[in-house]
Design an enzyme around this catalytic site. Structure first.
Site, PDB file in Angstrom:
ATOM      1  N   ASP A   1       0.811  -1.222   0.000  1.00 44.53           N
ATOM      2  CA  ASP A   1       0.000   0.000   0.000  1.00 44.53           C
ATOM      3  C   ASP A   1       0.836   1.260   0.000  1.00 44.53           C
ATOM      4  OD1 ASP A   1       0.591  -0.578   2.921  1.00 44.53           O
ATOM      5  OD2 ASP A   1      -0.482   1.322   3.133  1.00 44.53           O
TER       6      ASP A   1
ATOM      7  N   ASP B   1       5.826   0.281   3.224  1.00 41.44           N
ATOM      8  CA  ASP B   1       6.153  -0.954   3.923  1.00 41.44           C
ATOM      9  C   ASP B   1       5.896  -2.150   3.015  1.00 41.44           C
ATOM     10  OD1 ASP B   1       3.358  -1.099   3.933  1.00 41.44           O
ATOM     11  OD2 ASP B   1       3.230  -0.232   5.941  1.00 41.44           O
TER      12      ASP B   1
ATOM     13  N   TYR C   1      -5.191   0.822   9.397  1.00 40.47           N
ATOM     14  CA  TYR C   1      -6.321   1.155   8.528  1.00 40.47           C
ATOM     15  C   TYR C   1      -7.625   0.805   9.228  1.00 40.47           C
ATOM     16  CZ  TYR C   1      -2.983   2.073   4.827  1.00 40.47           C
ATOM     17  OH  TYR C   1      -1.958   2.607   4.086  1.00 40.47           O
TER      18      TYR C   1
ATOM     19  N   GLU D   1       5.933   9.693   3.014  1.00 36.14           N
ATOM     20  CA  GLU D   1       5.539   8.357   2.564  1.00 36.14           C
ATOM     21  C   GLU D   1       4.539   8.440   1.419  1.00 36.14           C
ATOM     22  OE1 GLU D   1       4.389   4.017   4.485  1.00 36.14           O
ATOM     23  OE2 GLU D   1       3.898   5.835   5.613  1.00 36.14           O
TER      24      GLU D   1
END
Length: 492
Positions: A77, A80, A231, A471
């Site tokens: 996603d 990571d 999430y 990120e």
């Protein structure tokens, strides 16, 4: 997405030598191509022969094997090495919606095939996750806490690849209905070019939606230990049920879904105004999507959604009586500090999509006494896209690899570590941290990645540890693909 954990306060200063693009004249076609290329850098699984991001290699080739299922593929996603089902499904839906609305413009730029490849990489995985077992949806691969204790390339992963699922006993209506939405939207994209695949997508979407609707509950409750705080479904699952039904109606034209929307809209949040659109909260996106039926097909029961879409649009327009959005001094829409650009790209996409719907019948938006037309919406979206591409106080592009000045220290494991091709020796869990803490630029440029972006005062720290700003994520890029297709293919 990182939450907590690795962070330090010593911010690395920006040290970039080139000037950004000028305030006007951005090469939107180049930005479009790069925004799609980014997805190749996020691929998990066996890479194809035509892989263009060549510093990546095969990874996670045994995902699902511990449960005797094939869960190889899909997308990491963000920075990571985890595969989270909720943001991946939302990414898939938004890539599909981008192609549905602006695919003809992508075709004109030679990018439609690449966009469809990016979409199919997501749907191929979601099909596996949805059909491996009855009344079961696999929604995550990898233990996020173990993953975040390491800084290693996906090609070297040795952290647990635990598999997590929702079932009739442990439901996840939010992630299941979003998965149904993504598969249904994608079925529209492939309807003419690959009708057999399209039919499979729609058939699976129907089954997954039925599962989501029959066994109601939030996946955050069923899988709280690994879903949160990464999430969490903060908005609950009602918004995804209405969103999923809306996409199934778009894809199938089955009147039963319109009946479902009519019967359940009130309880599922149709009349609740919300002013952000993200992987978590689908309310605004659903209203914009359903307003199309009223604007283009005069479906009277959908007029409610047009009215609430207008409320959202008016909230973004400075100077109107309904204005309530926050903008930075430099003009960037600002929702919150962590990964703010996800809200900017999704809002820009909705503005352009709604402008298209309004143009279809010469409609406008009444913001109190102020009339707002499609051109006004396009202008607001253009300012946001241009800010991301370099027309901002820092004079830097927040898309990696675009323009002369962009983030060099992106919070991304594969990008920040030497490529497996340049350094084939294994770099273990702890061995990668020296690259995380290094002040050097990332050795591999994650071309096209849109990072989290600046704060509410237009400040940005090009610091690999500052994951809130540095990120990238697939769900930031997916709506940006549609917005850039519009500006690449539309004379301004």
């Amino acid at each position: 997405m990182e939450t907590g954990g690795l962070f330090f306060t010593g911010l690395v200063c920006l040290c970039l030598l080139h000037s950004a693009s000028s305030a006007s004249g951005f090469n939107y076609a180049d930005a479009l191509a790069k925004s799609i290329l980014f997805f190749e850098g996020q691929r998990s699984g066996k890479l194809p022969a035509d892989q263009r991001v060549t510093w990546r290699g095969d990874s996670a080739l045994s995902d699902g094997s511990s449960c005797n299922v094939d869960l190889v593929g899909g997308y990491y996603d963000a920075g990571d090495n985890i595969k989270f089902g909720l943001p991946m499904a939302f990414t898939t839906t938004m890539l599909a919606w981008s192609i549905i609305e602006f695919g003809d413009l992508m075709q004109g730029q030679g990018q439609l095939g690449h966009a469809e490849d990016a979409l199919r990489w997501g749907t191929d995985y979601l099909l596996k996750a949805a059909t491996a077992a009855p009344d079961t949806l696999y929604v995550q691969v990898a233990d996020p806490y173990q993953d975040h204790r390491c800084w290693e390339r996906p090609e070297d992963m040795d952290t647990p690849r635990n598999v997590y699922k929702v079932t009739s006993q442990n439901p996840g209506s939010d992630v299941a209905a979003e998965t149904a939405a993504g598969l249904a939207a994608a079925s529209i994209v492939f309807k003419n070019s690959d009708p057999a695949y399209s039919s499979k997508l729609l058939r699976t979407a129907t089954q997954v939606f039925d599962f989501a609707n029959k066994y109601r509950g939030s996946y955050s409750d069923s899988l709280s230990s690994v879903a949160c705080p990464f999430y969490c479904s903060y908005s609950g699952y009602n918004d995804e049920l209405l969103w999923g039904a809306s996409w199934l109606h778009q894809a199938s034209q089955d009147v039963s879904y319109m009946s479902y929307i009519e019967s359940n809209g009130h309880t599922l949040g149709a009349e609740n105004d919300d002013y952000s659109f993200s992987w978590d909260d689908k309310r605004v996106g659903t209203k914009i999507l359903l307003s199309k039926g009223f604007l283009q097909n005069k479906i009277g029961v959908l007029q409610l959604y047009k009215a609430h879409s207008d409320n959202y649009i008016c909230s973004l327009v400075p100077g109107t009586s309904s204005f309530q959005a926050q903008y930075t001094p430099g003009g960037l829409l600002y929702k919150e500090g962590d990964s703010n650009l996800q809200y900017v790209t999704s809002a820009s996409f909705l503005l352009l999509t709604y402008a298209k719907y309004l143009n279809s019948n010469g409609g406008s938006v009444a913001c109190g006494p102020t009339k707002v037309n499609a051109a006004n919406l396009i202008s607001i979206a253009k300012k946001q896209v241009d800010y991301i591409l370099g027309n901002n106080p820092a004079r830097m592009s927040y898309m990696v690899g675009f323009g002369g000045r962009y983030p060099q220290r992106v919070h991304h494991r594969g990008s920040s570590l030497p490529s497996v091709h340049a350094n084939p020796g294994r770099i273990g869990c702890d061995g990668g941290f020296r690259y995380l803490y290094s002040a050097a630029a990332n050795p591999n440029v994650l071309v096209g990645a849109v990072v989290g972006g600046p704060d509410g005062q237009d400040n940005f720290a090009d610091d690999r540890n500052n994951y809130q700003q540095s990120e990238p994520a697939t769900y930031i890029n997916a709506p940006m693909v549609g917005a850039l297709a519009f500006f690449a293919g539309t004379p301004m």
